[in-house]
Design a protein around this motif. Structure first.
Motif, mmCIF file in Angstrom:
data_model
loop_
_atom_site.group_PDB
_atom_site.id
_atom_site.type_symbol
_atom_site.label_atom_id
_atom_site.label_comp_id
_atom_site.label_asym_id
_atom_site.label_seq_id
_atom_site.Cartn_x
_atom_site.Cartn_y
_atom_site.Cartn_z
ATOM 1 N N ALA A 14 0.832 -1.211 0.000
ATOM 2 C CA ALA A 14 0.000 0.000 0.000
ATOM 3 C C ALA A 14 0.859 1.250 0.000
ATOM 4 O O ALA A 14 0.581 2.217 -0.722
ATOM 5 N N SER A 15 1.921 1.235 0.786
ATOM 6 C CA SER A 15 2.830 2.373 0.841
ATOM 7 C C SER A 15 3.481 2.625 -0.516
ATOM 8 O O SER A 15 3.558 3.771 -0.983
ATOM 9 N N VAL A 16 3.927 1.559 -1.167
ATOM 10 C CA VAL A 16 4.528 1.678 -2.500
ATOM 11 C C VAL A 16 3.494 2.207 -3.494
ATOM 12 O O VAL A 16 3.792 3.089 -4.312
ATOM 13 N N ALA A 17 2.276 1.685 -3.436
ATOM 14 C CA ALA A 17 1.232 2.111 -4.370
ATOM 15 C C ALA A 17 0.938 3.606 -4.222
ATOM 16 O O ALA A 17 0.855 4.329 -5.225
ATOM 17 N N ALA A 19 2.914 5.886 -3.006
ATOM 18 C CA ALA A 19 4.093 6.636 -3.450
ATOM 19 C C ALA A 19 4.114 6.757 -4.969
ATOM 20 O O ALA A 19 4.423 7.828 -5.507
ATOM 21 N N LEU A 20 3.780 5.672 -5.656
ATOM 22 C CA LEU A 20 3.751 5.726 -7.117
ATOM 23 C C LEU A 20 2.632 6.626 -7.631
ATOM 24 O O LEU A 20 2.818 7.379 -8.589
ATOM 25 N N VAL A 21 1.482 6.581 -6.972
ATOM 26 C CA VAL A 21 0.392 7.489 -7.347
ATOM 27 C C VAL A 21 0.833 8.937 -7.148
ATOM 28 O O VAL A 21 0.565 9.803 -7.988
ATOM 29 N N GLY A 22 1.536 9.206 -6.044
ATOM 30 C CA GLY A 22 2.034 10.551 -5.784
ATOM 31 C C GLY A 22 3.012 11.021 -6.842
ATOM 32 O O GLY A 22 3.075 12.216 -7.155
ATOM 33 N N GLY A 23 3.771 10.108 -7.415
ATOM 34 C CA GLY A 23 4.692 10.470 -8.475
ATOM 35 C C GLY A 23 3.997 10.649 -9.814
ATOM 36 O O GLY A 23 4.217 11.627 -10.519
ATOM 37 N N VAL A 24 3.129 9.712 -10.158
ATOM 38 C CA VAL A 24 2.471 9.732 -11.460
ATOM 39 C C VAL A 24 1.346 10.761 -11.522
ATOM 40 O O VAL A 24 1.202 11.482 -12.514
ATOM 41 N N ALA A 50 10.318 6.383 -1.078
ATOM 42 C CA ALA A 50 9.305 5.527 -0.461
ATOM 43 C C ALA A 50 9.195 4.156 -1.122
ATOM 44 O O ALA A 50 8.931 3.167 -0.438
ATOM 45 N N VAL A 51 9.393 4.087 -2.423
ATOM 46 C CA VAL A 51 9.260 2.793 -3.102
ATOM 47 C C VAL A 51 10.324 1.795 -2.629
ATOM 48 O O VAL A 51 9.984 0.686 -2.216
ATOM 49 N N PRO A 52 11.621 2.157 -2.629
ATOM 50 C CA PRO A 52 12.604 1.179 -2.130
ATOM 51 C C PRO A 52 12.393 0.816 -0.658
ATOM 52 O O PRO A 52 12.558 -0.351 -0.282
ATOM 53 N N LEU A 53 12.010 1.788 0.153
ATOM 54 C CA LEU A 53 11.773 1.489 1.573
ATOM 55 C C LEU A 53 10.571 0.563 1.733
ATOM 56 O O LEU A 53 10.601 -0.380 2.526
ATOM 57 N N SER A 74 11.776 -0.554 11.413
ATOM 58 C CA SER A 74 11.765 0.648 12.259
ATOM 59 C C SER A 74 11.895 1.904 11.404
ATOM 60 O O SER A 74 11.238 2.916 11.670
ATOM 61 N N ALA A 75 12.723 1.845 10.365
ATOM 62 C CA ALA A 75 12.850 2.982 9.446
ATOM 63 C C ALA A 75 11.533 3.215 8.702
ATOM 64 O O ALA A 75 11.097 4.367 8.541
ATOM 65 N N ALA A 76 10.890 2.147 8.274
ATOM 66 C CA ALA A 76 9.601 2.278 7.591
ATOM 67 C C ALA A 76 8.551 2.854 8.532
ATOM 68 O O ALA A 76 7.744 3.701 8.133
#
Length: 114
Positions: A14-17, A19-24, A50-53, A74-76
């Motif tokens: 969900a976090s990756v999705a 982040a990608l929406v925020g970019g696109v 955000a995508v690699p994390l 913990s970083a995430a």
């Protein structure tokens, strides 16, 4: 443990999705009519971090449970705390709720995989 790993995987995806929406399509998350060049820039800048994390938060607990997994999670979780704080500052309640839930999932997974 398997249910927590599954919940963590869903949280990371969900976090990756988002982040990608925020970019696109940055306007889809910001609510602005037409995104400015700066908004598009910051959307992609956020996504490149955000995508690699998010991918690491999904894969590391499965592949390498232990201290490395706990550190990545913990970083995430810390990133999600930041997102929740931004949600508070901008009064975006869905952002607060989503980021808070992801913080809890990443933190719980970090505690059990350490």
């Amino acid at each position: 443990m398997n249910a927590l790993l599954a919940a963590n995987a869903v949280a990371g995806v969900a976090s990756v999705a988002f982040a990608l929406v925020g970019g696109v399509r940055p306007a889809a998350l910001s609510g602005s009519g037409t995104p400015s060049a700066g908004e598009r820039f910051y959307g992609w800048m956020y996504a490149t971090r955000a995508v690699p994390l998010g991918v690491a938060a999904v894969l590391v607990p499965i592949a390498w449970p232990g201290p490395a997994s706990s550190l990545i999670l913990s970083a995430a979780a810390a990133a999600q705390v930041g997102d929740a704080a931004i949600g508070v500052a901008t009064r975006k309640w869905t952002m607060i709720a989503g980021a808070s839930l992801l913080t809890a999932v990443h933190t719980a997974t970090a505690a059990t995989t350490a």
